[in-house]
Design an enzyme around this catalytic site. Structure first.
Site, PDB file in Angstrom:
ATOM      1  NE  ARG A 181     -34.177 -20.713 -33.561  1.00 37.24           N
ATOM      2  CZ  ARG A 181     -33.612 -19.459 -33.256  1.00 37.24           C
ATOM      3  NH1 ARG A 181     -34.000 -19.385 -31.919  1.00 37.24           N
ATOM      4  NH2 ARG A 181     -32.632 -18.651 -33.815  1.00 37.24           N
TER       5      ARG A 181
ATOM      6  CG  HIS B 269     -24.415 -25.266 -31.558  1.00 34.70           C
ATOM      7  ND1 HIS B 269     -25.278 -24.656 -30.899  1.00 34.70           N
ATOM      8  CD2 HIS B 269     -23.663 -24.016 -32.007  1.00 34.70           C
ATOM      9  CE1 HIS B 269     -25.318 -23.382 -30.634  1.00 34.70           C
ATOM     10  NE2 HIS B 269     -24.149 -23.110 -31.053  1.00 34.70           N
TER      11      HIS B 269
ATOM     12  CE1 TYR C 293     -28.076 -21.249 -31.861  1.00 39.21           C
ATOM     13  CE2 TYR C 293     -29.806 -20.972 -33.582  1.00 39.21           C
ATOM     14  CZ  TYR C 293     -28.522 -20.904 -33.093  1.00 39.21           C
ATOM     15  OH  TYR C 293     -27.407 -20.775 -34.086  1.00 39.21           O
TER      16      TYR C 293
ATOM     17  CG  HIS D 275     -25.881 -20.517 -27.166  1.00 40.47           C
ATOM     18  ND1 HIS D 275     -26.743 -19.608 -28.089  1.00 40.47           N
ATOM     19  CD2 HIS D 275     -24.794 -20.619 -27.967  1.00 40.47           C
ATOM     20  CE1 HIS D 275     -26.133 -19.475 -29.503  1.00 40.47           C
ATOM     21  NE2 HIS D 275     -24.966 -20.034 -29.257  1.00 40.47           N
TER      22      HIS D 275
ATOM     23  CD  GLU E  34     -21.343 -19.876 -29.328  1.00 36.46           C
ATOM     24  OE1 GLU E  34     -21.511 -19.066 -30.221  1.00 36.46           O
ATOM     25  OE2 GLU E  34     -21.920 -20.869 -29.429  1.00 36.46           O
TER      26      GLU E  34
ATOM     27  CG  ASP F  18     -19.329 -16.447 -32.125  1.00 40.69           C
ATOM     28  OD1 ASP F  18     -19.593 -15.074 -32.675  1.00 40.69           O
ATOM     29  OD2 ASP F  18     -20.362 -17.236 -32.659  1.00 40.69           O
TER      30      ASP F  18
ATOM     31  CG  HIS G 223     -21.571 -14.584 -29.898  1.00 32.93           C
ATOM     32  ND1 HIS G 223     -21.695 -15.766 -29.496  1.00 32.93           N
ATOM     33  CD2 HIS G 223     -22.298 -14.380 -30.853  1.00 32.93           C
ATOM     34  CE1 HIS G 223     -22.805 -16.436 -30.075  1.00 32.93           C
ATOM     35  NE2 HIS G 223     -23.194 -15.199 -30.919  1.00 32.93           N
TER      36      HIS G 223
ATOM     37  CG  HIS H 195     -18.665 -20.659 -33.360  1.00 34.69           C
ATOM     38  ND1 HIS H 195     -19.744 -20.459 -32.446  1.00 34.69           N
ATOM     39  CD2 HIS H 195     -18.613 -21.743 -33.661  1.00 34.69           C
ATOM     40  CE1 HIS H 195     -20.081 -21.538 -32.204  1.00 34.69           C
ATOM     41  NE2 HIS H 195     -19.544 -22.618 -32.961  1.00 34.69           N
TER      42      HIS H 195
ATOM     43  CG  ASP I 177     -25.577 -13.152 -31.354  1.00 32.24           C
ATOM     44  OD1 ASP I 177     -24.942 -13.419 -32.235  1.00 32.24           O
ATOM     45  OD2 ASP I 177     -26.324 -14.173 -30.805  1.00 32.24           O
TER      46      ASP I 177
ATOM     47  CG  HIS J 163     -23.308 -14.614 -36.435  1.00 33.14           C
ATOM     48  ND1 HIS J 163     -23.039 -15.951 -36.318  1.00 33.14           N
ATOM     49  CD2 HIS J 163     -23.419 -14.198 -35.241  1.00 33.14           C
ATOM     50  CE1 HIS J 163     -22.949 -16.036 -35.115  1.00 33.14           C
ATOM     51  NE2 HIS J 163     -23.197 -15.352 -34.296  1.00 33.14           N
TER      52      HIS J 163
ATOM     53  CD  GLU K  29     -21.897 -20.312 -35.271  1.00 34.72           C
ATOM     54  OE1 GLU K  29     -22.549 -21.237 -34.585  1.00 34.72           O
ATOM     55  OE2 GLU K  29     -21.516 -19.351 -34.685  1.00 34.72           O
TER      56      GLU K  29
END
Length: 277
Positions: A37, A67, A70, A107, A142, A176, A179, A211, A224, A226, A256
């Protein structure tokens, strides 16, 4: 053999992640390159990276997945946001050369009202600015759930980005399961059809990693969220078909799911059993 792992914290260093993956029964894993973040990255310990590189080779790991944070948005409305994303990704790719031959997943971004076409154009421009011919890292787009103004909720959008990247051989896709299901692709009842569509639009040769996640929401919800394996709307039976599918079974799978380490260990063992069922 199923290549499977989970998302691990990088706070204790590269080699520690490799050892932790082995303790969990994994032969791949994913980690954030920096605060997911934020923007700050720890100083690179090249000796620690070398230890992990040796471990990956000696224990026959599948490629691991770094990764991106975000917060990065290659297609943000403000030029400063796009520049920040490019600079951060370029720095990540430089650092990843100390772990040669791995994957870097991100992303694609959100066009924030500019329109999908403008978003795709900005993403491709950003990738063209940072990719290098001599890099060993493969950069993965992704698949997204399509919530809000996300780019990448449809296979066609990812294909259009790839078509505009000059060094497209440096690129791939990470699928994913949460997703794509949330995005409207019915992997529960028609996995073969979804993969056929992926092959037609993008090409299965571009699919480099998966993923592996259940979803809290039904197909097409565009949410989205999970879920743990078998506790969501996709379900264990459908995800078992994913890991057994001949077009996917040699790829690295990364969990994830909302778990602590013991939960990941259980899910890794569960999906290994599913792969042999």
């Amino acid at each position: 053999m199923l290549h499977i792992g989970c998302h691990l914290s990088s706070t204790k260093g590269f080699a520690a992640m490799g050892r932790q993956a082995l303790e969990l029964g994994a032969d791949t894993f994913q980690f954030f390159t920096r605060n997911p973040r934020g923007s700050r990255a720890k100083d690179l310990d090249t000796a620690d990276a070398a230890v992990l590189a040796d471990l990956l080779r000696e224990r026959h790991f599948a490629p691991i997945i770094a990764h991106a944070p975000y917060t990065l948005n290659l297609c943000g409305a403000q030029e400063s946001n796009r520049t920040f994303a490019r600079d951060t990704m370029a720095d990540d790719l430089r650092r990843l050369e100390y772990l040669p031959g791995q994957y870097y997943n991100f992303h694609p971004g959100s066009h924030v009202g500019q329109g999908v076409e403008r978003g795709i154009s900005y993403i491709a421009e950003g990738l063209n600015a940072i990719l290098r011919e001599n890099q060993t890292t493969t950069v993965l787009l992704e698949t997204m759930a399509g919530k809000g103004s996300e780019v990448g909720g449809r296979f066609e959008e990812l294909r259009e980005i790839l078509d505009r990247v000059v060094l497209a051989d440096q690129m791939g896709v990470c699928l994913d399961t949460c997703h794509v299901s949330d995005g409207g692709y019915d992997i529960i009842h028609n996995l073969d059809g979804v993969l056929t569509e992926f092959d037609r639009v993008i090409g299965l040769h571009r699919l480099k990693a998966v993923h592996l996640n259940d979803s809290q929401n039904p197909t097409g919800a565009r949410k989205d969220r999970h879920a743990r394996i078998g506790e969501g709307c996709i379900g264990l039976e459908a995800l078992g078909r994913v890991v057994r599918h001949p077009a996917l079974r040699n790829l690295p799978f990364c969990l994830e799911t909302p778990n602590e380490l013991p939960g990941y260990a259980r899910e890794i063992a569960l999906m290994r059993a599913q792969a042999e069922a």
